[in-house]
Write a protein that holds these residues in place. Structure first.
Motif, mmCIF file in Angstrom:
data_model
loop_
_atom_site.group_PDB
_atom_site.id
_atom_site.type_symbol
_atom_site.label_atom_id
_atom_site.label_comp_id
_atom_site.label_asym_id
_atom_site.label_seq_id
_atom_site.Cartn_x
_atom_site.Cartn_y
_atom_site.Cartn_z
ATOM 1 N N ASP A 103 30.793 8.717 22.361
ATOM 2 C CA ASP A 103 29.720 9.683 22.636
ATOM 3 C C ASP A 103 29.581 10.661 21.481
ATOM 4 N N LEU A 104 30.716 11.089 20.940
ATOM 5 C CA LEU A 104 30.688 12.070 19.843
ATOM 6 C C LEU A 104 30.069 11.476 18.587
ATOM 7 N N ILE A 105 30.500 10.291 18.192
ATOM 8 C CA ILE A 105 29.984 9.726 16.946
ATOM 9 C C ILE A 105 28.489 9.435 17.066
ATOM 10 N N THR A 106 28.028 9.092 18.265
ATOM 11 C CA THR A 106 26.600 8.872 18.479
ATOM 12 C C THR A 106 25.819 10.166 18.266
ATOM 13 N N ALA A 107 26.336 11.271 18.815
ATOM 14 C CA ALA A 107 25.664 12.561 18.645
ATOM 15 C C ALA A 107 25.682 13.007 17.196
ATOM 16 N N LEU A 108 26.799 12.819 16.512
ATOM 17 C CA LEU A 108 26.903 13.234 15.115
ATOM 18 C C LEU A 108 25.955 12.427 14.230
ATOM 19 N N GLN A 109 25.927 11.135 14.430
ATOM 20 C CA GLN A 109 25.125 10.279 13.560
ATOM 21 C C GLN A 109 23.634 10.357 13.863
ATOM 22 N N ALA A 110 23.266 11.030 14.944
ATOM 23 C CA ALA A 110 21.848 11.263 15.228
ATOM 24 C C ALA A 110 21.266 12.362 14.354
ATOM 25 N N ARG A 111 22.140 13.102 13.645
ATOM 26 C CA ARG A 111 21.669 14.214 12.818
ATOM 27 C C ARG A 111 21.243 13.721 11.437
ATOM 28 N N LYS A 112 20.259 14.352 10.876
ATOM 29 C CA LYS A 112 19.802 14.005 9.538
ATOM 30 C C LYS A 112 20.880 14.344 8.511
ATOM 31 N N GLY A 113 21.146 13.417 7.602
ATOM 32 C CA GLY A 113 22.113 13.661 6.538
ATOM 33 C C GLY A 113 23.560 13.513 6.948
ATOM 34 N N LEU B 176 24.077 20.260 21.928
ATOM 35 C CA LEU B 176 24.356 21.320 20.957
ATOM 36 C C LEU B 176 24.894 20.744 19.643
ATOM 37 N N ILE B 177 25.720 19.716 19.737
ATOM 38 C CA ILE B 177 26.239 19.089 18.521
ATOM 39 C C ILE B 177 25.084 18.510 17.697
ATOM 40 N N GLU B 178 24.154 17.837 18.357
ATOM 41 C CA GLU B 178 23.014 17.258 17.645
ATOM 42 C C GLU B 178 22.141 18.327 16.999
ATOM 43 N N ARG B 179 21.958 19.473 17.674
ATOM 44 C CA ARG B 179 20.987 20.475 17.243
ATOM 45 C C ARG B 179 21.592 21.571 16.371
ATOM 46 N N GLN B 180 22.843 21.937 16.589
ATOM 47 C CA GLN B 180 23.377 23.144 15.964
ATOM 48 C C GLN B 180 24.608 22.927 15.087
ATOM 49 N N TYR B 181 25.253 21.789 15.196
ATOM 50 C CA TYR B 181 26.439 21.542 14.371
ATOM 51 C C TYR B 181 25.980 21.001 13.022
ATOM 52 N N LEU B 182 26.360 21.684 11.937
ATOM 53 C CA LEU B 182 25.765 21.441 10.631
ATOM 54 C C LEU B 182 26.677 20.723 9.637
ATOM 55 N N GLN B 183 27.956 20.559 9.963
ATOM 56 C CA GLN B 183 28.896 19.928 9.033
ATOM 57 C C GLN B 183 28.679 18.408 9.026
ATOM 58 N N PRO B 184 28.313 17.832 7.862
ATOM 59 C CA PRO B 184 28.055 16.391 7.834
ATOM 60 C C PRO B 184 29.315 15.538 7.744
ATOM 61 N N ARG B 185 30.409 16.140 7.336
ATOM 62 C CA ARG B 185 31.623 15.391 6.980
ATOM 63 C C ARG B 185 32.623 15.448 8.134
ATOM 64 N N GLU C 273 32.169 24.117 36.809
ATOM 65 C CA GLU C 273 31.805 23.325 35.640
ATOM 66 C C GLU C 273 32.095 24.110 34.366
ATOM 67 N N PHE C 274 32.418 23.365 33.327
ATOM 68 C CA PHE C 274 32.641 23.968 32.026
ATOM 69 C C PHE C 274 31.314 24.428 31.434
ATOM 70 N N SER C 275 31.386 25.423 30.578
ATOM 71 C CA SER C 275 30.207 25.922 29.879
ATOM 72 C C SER C 275 30.469 25.873 28.368
ATOM 73 N N PRO C 276 29.668 25.087 27.637
ATOM 74 C CA PRO C 276 28.570 24.243 28.106
ATOM 75 C C PRO C 276 29.081 22.987 28.810
ATOM 76 N N SER C 277 28.217 22.394 29.619
ATOM 77 C CA SER C 277 28.545 21.164 30.328
ATOM 78 C C SER C 277 28.702 20.021 29.310
ATOM 79 N N PRO C 278 29.263 18.892 29.726
ATOM 80 C CA PRO C 278 29.379 17.765 28.795
ATOM 81 C C PRO C 278 28.060 17.339 28.160
ATOM 82 N N LYS C 279 26.992 17.223 28.955
ATOM 83 C CA LYS C 279 25.700 16.810 28.391
ATOM 84 C C LYS C 279 25.155 17.847 27.413
ATOM 85 N N GLU C 280 25.288 19.125 27.788
ATOM 86 C CA GLU C 280 24.795 20.187 26.904
ATOM 87 C C GLU C 280 25.625 20.257 25.633
#
Length: 248
Positions: A181-191, A156-165, A145-152
């Motif tokens: 899946d990506l746009i859902t994770a990105l748009q779950a972040r504040k701002g 990580l994108i929701e919790r640690q990726y900080l670029q809003p644009r 398996e890849f590290s991090p896994s797809p779910k992780e």
């Protein structure tokens, strides 16, 4: 335009007076030679006044490590240019397929760039990406398996990726795209002010004409295909020069 030069693991291409900078990471099997695999796309962006730094790599299982390696290589490339020719504008990060994931896992969380354009985001499991992996891996004693896994990765994108644009691009005939899946994770972040753009094309639309013909045949290169690439080039150049600025 074909004056590519290599610095360590990066291929570089500079217009005479760069107005912007794109840091590019390509996808599996294409990423080892980005100056060839993505030549048409990247040279078209450079022709619009944008400098190109493209990382060359062979994909492995440890994507977190390779994200750090890509980030470090791009940083060294910028420093070399600054020492020799003066500063460059804040970079736009550009990824295709797996390259999107590596940018999203960068150790700076996207803080040291002015945005990301993510083409055909792909986040499959290892056994989905590598044929017969589940059969041969046990006998070879390798990771399955890849590290991090797809779910992780999405966590990580929701919790640690900080670029809003972020501009997420999904091609309508791309059967392995996971941009939703990506746009859902990105748009779950504040701002967040990420955007999803649907365009005509397939997973190999960003690749150069020669590769498209090799994989798909002569039908893959017509006037419609060239228009698709031209639109991508305009989009990337616009974002590199500060278009679609986040209002938050």
């Amino acid at each position: 335009m074909s004056n590519w030069a290599r610095f360590r693991d990066c291929w570089t291409l500079y217009p005479r007076q760069p107005r912007g900078l794109v840091e590019f990471v390509g996808g599996s099997y294409l990423a080892a030679t980005p100056q060839i695999s993505y030549r048409r796309l990247l040279e078209g962006v450079a022709a619009r006044g944008i400098a190109i730094h493209a990382w060359s790599y062979v994909p492995g299982f440890d994507h977190q490590l390779q994200a750090r390696e890509a980030w470090s290589a791009m940083r060294a490339c910028r420093s070399r240019h600054q020492d020799r020719l003066g500063p460059l504008p804040s970079p736009l990060r550009l990824g295709h397929s797996l390259g999107c994931k590596l940018h999203l896992l960068a150790p700076d969380g996207g803080r040291n760039c002015n945005g990301l354009v993510a083409l055909s985001f792909n986040n499959f499991t290892a056994d989905q990406s590598i044929p017969l992996l589940d059969v041969v891996a046990p006998s070879l004693g390798v990771s399955t398996e890849f590290s991090p896994s797809p779910k992780e990765t999405l966590r990580l994108i929701e919790r640690q990726y900080l670029q809003p644009r972020n501009q997420v691009v999904r091609f309508n005939k791309d059967k392995i795209d996971q941009s939703l899946d990506l746009i859902t994770a990105l748009q779950a972040r504040k701002g967040d002010c990420s955007e999803l753009l649907r365009l005509p094309g397939d997973h190999l639309t960003p690749a150069s004409a020669g590769l498209r013909r090799q994989f798909l045949g002569d039908w893959a290169e017509g006037s419609d295909r060239q228009q698709q690439v031209n639109r991508l080039q305009d989009l990337i150049a616009s974002w590199a020069l500060g278009g679609s600025v986040c209002s938050h």
